[in-house]
Design an enzyme around this catalytic site. Structure first.
Site, PDB file in Angstrom:
ATOM      1  N   HIS A 139     121.380 110.316 -12.289  1.00 28.16           N
ATOM      2  CA  HIS A 139     121.893 109.514 -13.597  1.00 28.16           C
ATOM      3  C   HIS A 139     121.457 108.228 -13.457  1.00 28.16           C
ATOM      4  O   HIS A 139     122.218 107.397 -14.041  1.00 28.16           O
ATOM      5  CB  HIS A 139     123.395 109.730 -13.416  1.00 28.16           C
ATOM      6  CG  HIS A 139     123.963 111.173 -13.253  1.00 28.16           C
ATOM      7  ND1 HIS A 139     123.670 111.898 -14.096  1.00 28.16           N
ATOM      8  CD2 HIS A 139     124.556 111.739 -12.362  1.00 28.16           C
ATOM      9  CE1 HIS A 139     124.213 113.045 -13.761  1.00 28.16           C
ATOM     10  NE2 HIS A 139     124.849 112.915 -12.664  1.00 28.16           N
ATOM     11  N   SER A 164     122.591 116.096  -9.626  1.00 30.94           N
ATOM     12  CA  SER A 164     123.778 115.152  -9.244  1.00 30.94           C
ATOM     13  C   SER A 164     124.077 115.302  -7.967  1.00 30.94           C
ATOM     14  O   SER A 164     123.279 115.010  -7.121  1.00 30.94           O
ATOM     15  CB  SER A 164     124.767 115.363 -10.364  1.00 30.94           C
ATOM     16  OG  SER A 164     125.775 114.163 -10.407  1.00 30.94           O
TER      17      SER A 164
END
Length: 240
Positions: A166, A131
């Site tokens: 994501h 991330s």
């Protein structure tokens, strides 16, 4: 912003120990295998989460017994206190946690990490992250550091172009990223879904892997007034 670094970077769009109920992860196993060491030294850098103690504890539990696991706290959190970031030069893997990409970059620059990490990578340390820990290596990225999703254009530049983690796992990530690349707000780049990762060597993508089925990794490029997705071949990891 530094130039593309020499060395290996594993960019996780999501997954790993932090998205596993029991801490096991085929991507994390793959990361350890990349070192070629029986018991590699792995340092977790949770700057993006403000050195969240629970996050660091999950890392330590997940890597116990198979790595010399340590945590670098730039916020002087207990029980680690502050360590000289030069310790990153002694690691086989530097594993960067998720959280705020923007905050991570500010703190890292103040503590001199960009130069240290570039030197570590050139000496054989594998740089990895999930991330925000994916975003930080690129020139620019899609981030929720400011609340709503927004483009961020001052990454480290260890890897060329832009990044979006994501990709399908979080609402609006895909549409926002495609729109920014189409408009030229972000340069062409790479989109990585949760439970997938993309490995770079000397700034060039060499392998996409996943620990769950149907988790895409894509090259996203501006195409006229729009953006096109070019799927990369994704290898399902053994044991995943």
């Amino acid at each position: 912003m530094l130039a593309t670094v020499t060395g290996t970077v594993l960019a996780l769009g999501g997954g790993g120990f932090s998205q596993s109920d029991d801490g096991t992860s085929a991507i994390d196993d793959h990361l350890l295998d990349l070192t070629g060491k029986g018991t590699p030294k792995v340092c977790f850098v949770p700057t993006a989460s403000g050195d969240d103690a629970g996050y660091a504890r999950r890392f330590s539990e997940a890597f116990a017994g198979r790595a010399e696991a340590s945590v670098l706290s730039l916020f002087c959190r207990e029980p680690w206190g502050y360590a000289d970031p030069q310790v990153l030069l002694e690691q086989d893997v530097v594993y960067v946690g998720g959280g705020s990409t923007a905050n991570l970059l500010v703190v890292w620059r103040r503590h001199g990490l960009p130069g240290i990490l570039a030197e570590a990578a050139a000496n054989g340390t594998v740089l990895a992250g999930i991330s925000a820990g994916m975003n930080c290596w690129f020139e620019s990225s899609s981030t929720d550091s400011f609340g709503p999703l927004a483009p961020l254009d001052d990454g480290l530049g260890f890897l060329p172009g832009s990044a979006c983690p994501h990709y399908l796992g979080e609402a609006d990530r895909r549409n926002a990223y495609l729109g920014w690349v189409a408009a030229g707000t972000l340069p062409d780049g790479y989109a990585v879904d949760e439970h997938a990762a993309l490995r770079f060597v000397d700034g060039v993508p060499v392998e996409a892997v996943s620990e769950r089925p149907d988790r895409p990794v894509l090259r996203v490029e501006r195409d006229g007034d729009g953006a096109r997705e070019v799927p990369l071949d994704v290898r399902r990891l053994a044991g995943a």
